[in-house]
Design an enzyme around this catalytic site. Structure first.
Site, short mmCIF file in Angstrom:
data_model
loop_
_atom_site.label_atom_id
_atom_site.label_comp_id
_atom_site.label_asym_id
_atom_site.label_seq_id
_atom_site.Cartn_x
_atom_site.Cartn_y
_atom_site.Cartn_z
CG HIS A 1 8.93 21.30 53.39
ND1 HIS A 1 8.66 21.36 52.14
CD2 HIS A 1 8.68 19.96 54.00
CE1 HIS A 1 8.36 20.14 51.95
NE2 HIS A 1 8.39 19.19 52.69
CE LYS B 1 -5.75 43.85 47.20
NZ LYS B 1 -6.28 43.43 48.38
CB CYS C 1 -0.70 4.44 51.95
SG CYS C 1 0.32 5.61 53.13
CG HIS D 1 5.36 22.15 50.52
ND1 HIS D 1 4.83 22.05 52.03
CD2 HIS D 1 5.40 20.94 50.38
CE1 HIS D 1 4.73 20.92 52.34
NE2 HIS D 1 5.04 20.10 51.44
CE LYS E 1 -13.12 35.04 48.07
NZ LYS E 1 -13.24 34.49 49.28
CG HIS F 1 1.82 8.78 50.91
ND1 HIS F 1 2.26 8.35 51.83
CD2 HIS F 1 2.06 10.08 50.41
CE1 HIS F 1 3.34 9.13 52.26
NE2 HIS F 1 3.12 10.34 51.52
CB CYS G 1 3.59 3.33 52.19
SG CYS G 1 3.37 4.82 51.24
CB CYS H 1 5.12 6.32 54.27
SG CYS H 1 3.51 6.55 54.44
N1 MSP Z 1 12.37 12.80 55.78
C1 MSP Z 1 11.41 12.68 56.78
C2 MSP Z 1 11.76 13.26 58.09
C3 MSP Z 1 13.22 12.78 58.84
S1 MSP Z 1 13.22 13.42 60.17
C4 MSP Z 1 14.56 12.32 60.87
C5 MSP Z 1 10.08 13.39 56.17
N2 MSP Z 1 10.46 14.29 55.32
S2 MSP Z 1 9.23 15.27 54.84
O1 MSP Z 1 9.71 15.94 53.71
O2 MSP Z 1 7.91 14.24 54.56
O3 MSP Z 1 8.76 16.29 55.84
C6 MSP Z 1 7.89 15.92 56.89
C7 MSP Z 1 7.72 17.18 57.69
O4 MSP Z 1 7.48 18.44 56.98
C8 MSP Z 1 6.52 17.28 58.66
O5 MSP Z 1 7.00 16.65 59.75
C9 MSP Z 1 6.49 18.65 59.06
O6 MSP Z 1 7.56 18.87 59.80
C10 MSP Z 1 6.68 19.42 57.67
N3 MSP Z 1 5.54 19.48 57.09
C11 MSP Z 1 5.41 19.03 55.78
N4 MSP Z 1 4.12 19.40 55.32
C12 MSP Z 1 3.43 19.92 56.28
C13 MSP Z 1 2.09 20.55 56.37
N5 MSP Z 1 1.30 20.60 55.54
N6 MSP Z 1 1.81 21.14 57.68
C14 MSP Z 1 2.60 21.05 58.54
N7 MSP Z 1 3.86 20.52 58.66
C15 MSP Z 1 4.30 19.88 57.46
O7 MSP Z 1 8.96 13.16 56.58
#
Ligand code: MSP
Length: 505
Positions: free
Chosen positions: A20, A298, A143, A17, A295, A146, A125, A128
């Protein structure tokens, strides 16, 4: 110089999403910028496929964790491609070479006496994949991230002697006050360490999905140790027949969000110290993108879907928007309507128009060629004094939004200046021909310079524009205002950021 930059590796328990996309594009901006500077860059991203978060999600779907990984890892790869991300390798922690290398490093840590067997009892958790202390948990044993009920775990584990590294970690923070940026995250991590470190579980016995422990086949490694080591293992097999470890270790910067600060700021350097390896030069901890319900807009509906935005508006517009809308390092809200507003006001009206009308004037008034030996008017040249250095300085500190601010200030100044000079008036008076040459030259030089510095943010549109200027270089040297200009001819262009009509979802 070697510049090794990484993103977190993402859990394959769901689809990629915008969150990422955010970290990945941030790392890509840094990688592209450093390549412009001639650095020897290696850029890594990938997926984290072991542990409970993945095992539980797979169980819910009635498939194996490996199947879930095989289904979702390609979607993370596709996200990177859709966003023009130039990672040099994509690691999956299910890769055999990664698994073997993890076992090797952790065996070394075991042999050095940093591991002992014991019994863990406490709150955990599964989402996490983190053990929670009494002070961290919410009422009702929830948690804090979460909001799910924590499980009470009691099992025989091998422990990593994190407490041994209390003093070395304190020293690391003492001696390298900017090894974690922004500084509030540095302070947060240091406070955690000063609070006193306790040993942590290195292995799990009740879980089968993970890297098996070489000295005890009943255990797998706790997913975080396996995951963190990706940054190291990838270098050993990313290039067939070549080991890049010597060339790129230690990492110049790990980019991540604050949710996983503790693992990177405490466990990771301690683990590296235990293995006798150098710690990373820097962590950059960005904030959260908040994507509340909004909301309907467009064209985009009410979901910030990175694939859809890139398809409709181009990856560049999204790459720009993320760092412009939310100051990198802080939390901030993004929304489809906010995206569309900025697309129109800044990309189409400010940068896009600046480019189209200037190029159109050069084509119309000068047949696409400015006379040799033009000099830009001093007032506009002065705006670019120290410009390239300022952007580089910001990016050295991973201040991605700050770099974009420096660039955008010049875009706005150029627009205002052209408006004030009114070259379309000069064109009516042959006596002002020299002045017109100078203004057009100043405007073109400004556009060339900002576009080269914008190139890491918006690689496709800036390339279209630079090509139209006859500029084939993409280096930082070429970006200086007044650097030897391309020979031309300069061609008029179609709008870089066209109006996007509502499209069916
Ligand atoms: N797998 C572990 C990370 C291991 S690194 C050795 C993990 N994965 S995760 O899929 O949960 O990814 C977390 C990371 O995704 C966050 O640290 C960030 O880099 C990114 N993000 C996920 N959602 C996010 C937001 N809503 N906003 C900003 N960054 C976001 O944790």
């Amino acid at each position: 110089m070697a510049y090794y930059v990484t993103t977190p590796i993402y859990y394959v328990n769901g689809a990629p999403h915008m969150g990422h996309a955010y970290s990945t594009v941030a790392a890509d901006v840094l990688a592209r910028h450093m390549r412009q500077r001639g650095e020897d860059v290696f850029f890594l991203t990938g997926t984290d496929e072991h542990g409970e978060p993945v095992a539980l999600a797979a169980e819910k779907l009635g498939i194996t964790p490996r199947e879930l990984g095989d289904r979702n890892a390609p979607r993370f790869r596709e996200l990177a491609e859709a966003l023009e991300v130039t990672n040099d390798f994509f690691i999956r922690t299910s890769d055999e070479q990664h698994i073997a290398a993890v076992q090797q490093v952790l065996q070394r840590v075991y042999d050095a006496g940093h591991v002992y067997s014991g019994t863990y009892e406490g709150w955990y958790c599964p989402r996490c994949a983190d053990f929670k202390t009494e002070t961290e948990i919410l009422d009702g044993n929830q948690c804090p991230i979460h909001m799910i009920e924590l499980t009470r775990e009691k099992e025989d584990n091998y422990f990593f002697r994190l407490s041994t590294f209390q003093e070395p970690l304190e020293r690391l923070f003492e001696e390298h006050p900017d090894w974690i940026l922004p500084s509030e995250r540095f302070n947060e991590a240091r406070a955690f360490i000063r609070g006193g470190l306790t040993d942590v579980s290195l292995t799990r016995r009740n879980l089968r999905w993970g890297v098996s422990v070489p000295w005890d086949a009943e255990h797998v490694f706790y997913v975080w140790f396996d995951a963190l080591l990706n940054y190291r293992t990838a270098l050993s097999y990313a290039r067939e027949g070549e080991d890049l470890t010597e060339r790129f270790w230690p990492p110049a910067v790990h980019v991540l969000a604050k949710d996983i600060l503790k693992f990177h700021a405490v466990y990771w350097p301690a683990l590296l110290m235990a293995a006798g390896l150098e710690v990373p030069s820097r962590l950059y901890i960005h904030g959260y993108l908040l994507m509340d319900e909004h909301k309907m807009s467009k064209s985009l509906g009410n979901v910030m879907d990175p694939f859809r935005i890139a398809e409709l508006y181009g990856a560049d517009a999204l790459r720009f928007y993320l760092f412009r809308e939310v100051s990198f390092g802080a939390d901030g809200t993004v929304s489809p309507e906010g995206f569309e507003a900025r697309y129109t006001s800044e990309l189409a009206n400010e940068y896009g128009n600046l480019a189209s009308r200037t190029l159109a004037m050069v084509a119309r008034y000068r047949d696409g060629r400015l006379p040799e030996g033009c000099a830009a008017p001093a007032e506009i040249a002065a705006e670019f004094d120290g410009f390239v250095e300022a952007v580089c300085g910001r990016l050295d500190l991973v201040d991605i939004s700050g770099a974009l601010d420096e660039i955008w200030r010049r875009v706005r100044r150029l627009n205002q200046w052209i408006q004030d000079q009114a070259p379309w008036q000069m064109a009516k008076d042959p006596a002002q021909a020299k002045q017109l040459d100078a203004v057009l030259y100043g405007a073109i030089e400004g556009i060339r310079s900002v576009s080269l510095m914008l190139h890491p943010f918006m690689p496709a549109t800036t390339s279209t524009l630079l090509d139209a200027l006859g500029e084939s270089e993409r280096t930082i040297e070429a970006a200086a205002f007044g650097a030897p200009s391309p020979a031309g001819p300069i061609e008029a262009i179609e709008p870089l950021f066209p109006r996007i009509e509502a499209a069916p979802a």
